[in-house]
Every structure is written in C-alpha cells, then in structure tokens.
Design an enzyme around this catalytic site. Structure first.
Site, PDB file in Angstrom:
ATOM      1  CG  ASP A  12      -1.898   1.152   1.134  1.00 23.73           C
ATOM      2  OD1 ASP A  12      -1.754   1.827   0.332  1.00 23.73           O
ATOM      3  OD2 ASP A  12      -2.674   1.331   2.275  1.00 23.73           O
TER       4      ASP A  12
ATOM      5  CG  ASP B  36      -3.696   4.213  -2.748  1.00 19.36           C
ATOM      6  OD1 ASP B  36      -2.951   3.476  -2.149  1.00 19.36           O
ATOM      7  OD2 ASP B  36      -5.094   4.108  -2.245  1.00 19.36           O
TER       8      ASP B  36
END
Length: 424
Positions: A74, A277
């Site tokens: 992440d 992201d």
C-alpha cells in the site's frame, strides 16, 4: 477489508488510552545512519491480482527467528502493521500464526517514531501509558487497525547478494475492524505501508542507510509481479517522469493535475488532481471526469454488448457469448489517456480499466470517486497493471514504464535479463 478496498483518503492516527498486555519495554538502540549504497536494492516477488483477489501482497520475514508474513502492498499509507496476539481483541482470519510481541519490542511513547506518528494529528496530547505508543488507523471504507508500535527485525535479501537484518518500527494491531463492504482480507497478515511519511518502511530503510528512498512495483494482469526498494533496479532512461507534487488532500504520491482524453480526443472536462495508490484495487475518477468517461464509453459500444447487473462492480455488460478474458472484448473499447504537463502521457488501454468476472461479464474498473466522498482521482492497481510504477522520493518524481510484469525476477539478476523487450 473488501476486494474493492480503498485505503488512501483518510488515514487518521489517534493517541489511545489502552494499556498493552506485555507491559513496559526497553527502548531499542538506534541504528546509526549512513549513506545508502546505490547497489543495495531489494526485489520481492508479489502475489495476488486485481480480480478476484482484490490486492497484491508480498512476503516479509519478520522477527527473531524470522517468520513469513503476507503484507498488502500500500503506497497510500505510511504505517506498516501486522495483526498480532497482544492478546488479540478482534482479528480477522490470517494465513499465518499471529505475530506475538515481547516486552522488549515495545516502542515507548517518548521515542521519536511515536512523535512522528502522532505529531500532526495530536501535538498537544500526552501519553497516558508512557511505556507504549498507541495508534489507530482509520480508512475511508471504515476499516481500521488499533494497536501499539513495536520494533523488530526484518530480514532482507539485497541484490548485491548480501542479506541484512534491519530493526524497523511497525504496528502491532490487536483490534481490526472490517470495512463497510464487510469482506475480511483473509489472504494477508497485515499491511505494508510505503507512503511518503518518515514512518513508512522504505523511509526507515533509507534513514538507516540500507536502501535509497525509491519504491517501485510491477503488477501483472496475469497475477503476481514484483516490488523493489532502491534505485538501481530499473533503467530510468526508459521511464516517463513527472515531478511529484504536494497533494492538496494529504501526504500522498501525486503527479499533480491530469487532463483526461478518450481515444485521444478531449472529454471537455477540467483537469483533475491525481494520486497513485497501490492500496486501491480500482481506479477512481472525480465526479465530472467519471460521468464524461461513462458517456464516451457507452456512445462507442457495440450493439452486441448489453448492460447487465453483476455483483462484482457497478457497471457491467454481457455479450452474445460468455467472456473468458478482457482480450475477448477489448476491441469494443477505446483507450483513455491522462496528460500531465506538456509531454507526459499515461495510456490507459481497455485492459487497464476492465475486468471479466466469474459470471462471464465485462465490468468497468473505474469507479465514481464522489460516491466515496473523494474530490480527487486515484490511479489504482487495475490501471497500474503491466507498468513499472516508480516512486522516487530521492528526486521528488514519479515515473512509469509500460511492459509485461509476468516474468519472474530474482534479487541478484540485472533488470534487462528479464525485461529486454520492454516497451516493444
């Protein structure tokens, strides 16, 4: 967390008042900082996919003795955390035995890492339990992780054929709450935070002089791929580079504002703030670009495609026959393009915004950001597939190189041994 997870937009760290079961700890001896070697990079194999898994994850060996844990990759979050037995108050099912900390691993409240984690959010608060540093991270889908900071060893194999044991700070999460989609992320033991903050894993490695503060990943449309830390893994001359700008919505990786095109024609919408992201399975467009994209897609579709309800995603179509892969239907869809500045483009072909579900339908992997209360757009995993995405914090730039991510990589082998046909 749900397969269509969203972990970027609101990452809130709170100072909590819950005492940690193992009790007081000794502060860890800091590792002296030094200049990272340009050859001290690390490459990791990835597992997972956009659909049906919903995320890509890496194996990290943590502890002494080291044990393997699967961590969701992440770049939209800073803090790495593991579900742990501290004891566990609320934990999801995980693939490995829960990480079990000891008293000596606790990071005390007075440690600089604790101040860094809490600084911007609660500068005026004092620790209720001095022997520990509590945290709570909340995500936009209402998922959360609550726990304490610990410091433990990570075993890393570097590309210069050496192995290193690095003491790194991360979260020991003893209370996890599933997001509003209600699907537990059973395939992973926790989350690998690779954001821009100094608490992120690659920032810590850089502070200890182990690797440069550069991250990259290559997510395969066939599943898997690779992740790397350091700046000598990729041929930078092949990349499209854009300056990394400060996001108006938080400390996220952003190339700034992008202008959206459909089939190389302007959609007539104003430019939109964009962030990258890897913690988002799908891509999100702000309200106006999203509606313009939907209208353009529908206007150009073949009459052989009929809109259909599918539980996988909001907008799906069925054909005269069941689809087996995106290649069966991509001829009916046009490419999108994002323009950053004058000469920097990111192509988004159909395979970077479509999935084929288990029901044989084709679905749009671009979602309405306004429904998630976002006022900016997000490039998620689906659009990053078969591109090397580089987050270069050393030079303050983001880059991408289109090419297959399906080949296996080994930490000691040169990049071109695996990707000699890149961009061909």
């Amino acid at each position: 967390m749900a397969p269509a997870r969203w972990t970027l937009a609101t990452c809130l760290v709170l100072l909590l008042l819950l005492p940690f079961a193992p009790g007081p700890a000794r502060a860890a001896t800091p590792t002296p900082a030094k200049s990272p070697s340009s050859s001290s990079s690390a490459v990791f194999q990835l597992q997972g996919d956009v659909y049906p898994t919903g995320h890509y994850y890496v194996t990290m060996n943590i502890g002494d003795p080291a044990k393997p844990y699967f961590l969701d990759v992440d770049t939209g979050s800073d803090l790495t955390w593991l579900q742990c037995d501290a004891p566990c108050q609320s934990c999801n099912k995980v693939p490995h035995q829960l990480y079990k900390p000891t008293k000596t691993k606790l990071v005390p409240c007075a440690a600089s890492a604790c101040a860094t984690l809490h600084g911007a959010q609660s500068p005026s608060k004092k620790c209720a339990v001095p022997q520990q540093c509590d945290y709570q991270i909340k995500y936009t889908d209402s998922a959360s992780s609550l726990g304490v900071l610990v410091a433990d060893n990570f075993m890393l194999n570097l590309r210069n054929s050496s192995s290193i044991r690095a003491s790194l700070t991360f979260g020991c999460g003893y209370d996890q709450q599933v997001g509003k989609n209600g699907v537990a992320q059973a395939a992973t033991d926790g989350l690998l935070g690779l954001g821009k903050g100094s608490i992120s894993l690659v920032s810590q490695l850089n502070q200890q002089g182990i690797t440069k503060n550069v991250i990259g990943h290559c997510l395969s449309t066939n599943g898997g791929g690779f992740l790397f830390f350091g700046d000598d893994v990729i041929p930078t001359s092949l990349a499209t580079w854009v300056p990394m700008v400060r996001s108006t919505s938080g400390n996220y990786y952003s190339p700034g504002s992008g202008t959206l095109y459909f089939d190389r024609l302007s959609l007539g919408v104003k430019s939109m703030e964009v962030v990258f992201d890897s913690g988002s399975t799908y891509t999100y467009f702000a309200a106006q670009p999203y509606q313009a994209t939907i209208s353009a897609l529908k206007a150009g579709l073949s009459k052989s495609l009929t809109q259909v309800s599918d539980p996988s995603l909001p907008l799906c179509w069925k054909g005269q026959k069941v689809f087996k892969s995106v290649s069966d239907v991509k001829k009916d869809f046009k490419s999108l393009f994002l323009s950053f500045g004058k000469n920097s483009f990111m192509a988004i072909p159909p395979e970077n915004y479509l999935i084929v579900t288990k029901y044989g339908n084709v679905c749009l992997g671009i979602l309405d950001g306004s429904a998630a209360k976002l006022n900016f757009s997000v490039i998620g995993d689906i659009t990053m597939q078969d591109q090397i995405i580089i987050y270069d914090n050393e030079r303050g730039q983001l880059g991408w190189i289109r090419g297959s991510c399906s080949r296996s990589t080994k930490p000691t082998m040169p990049f071109h041994d695996h990707f000699s046909d890149l961009n061909h």
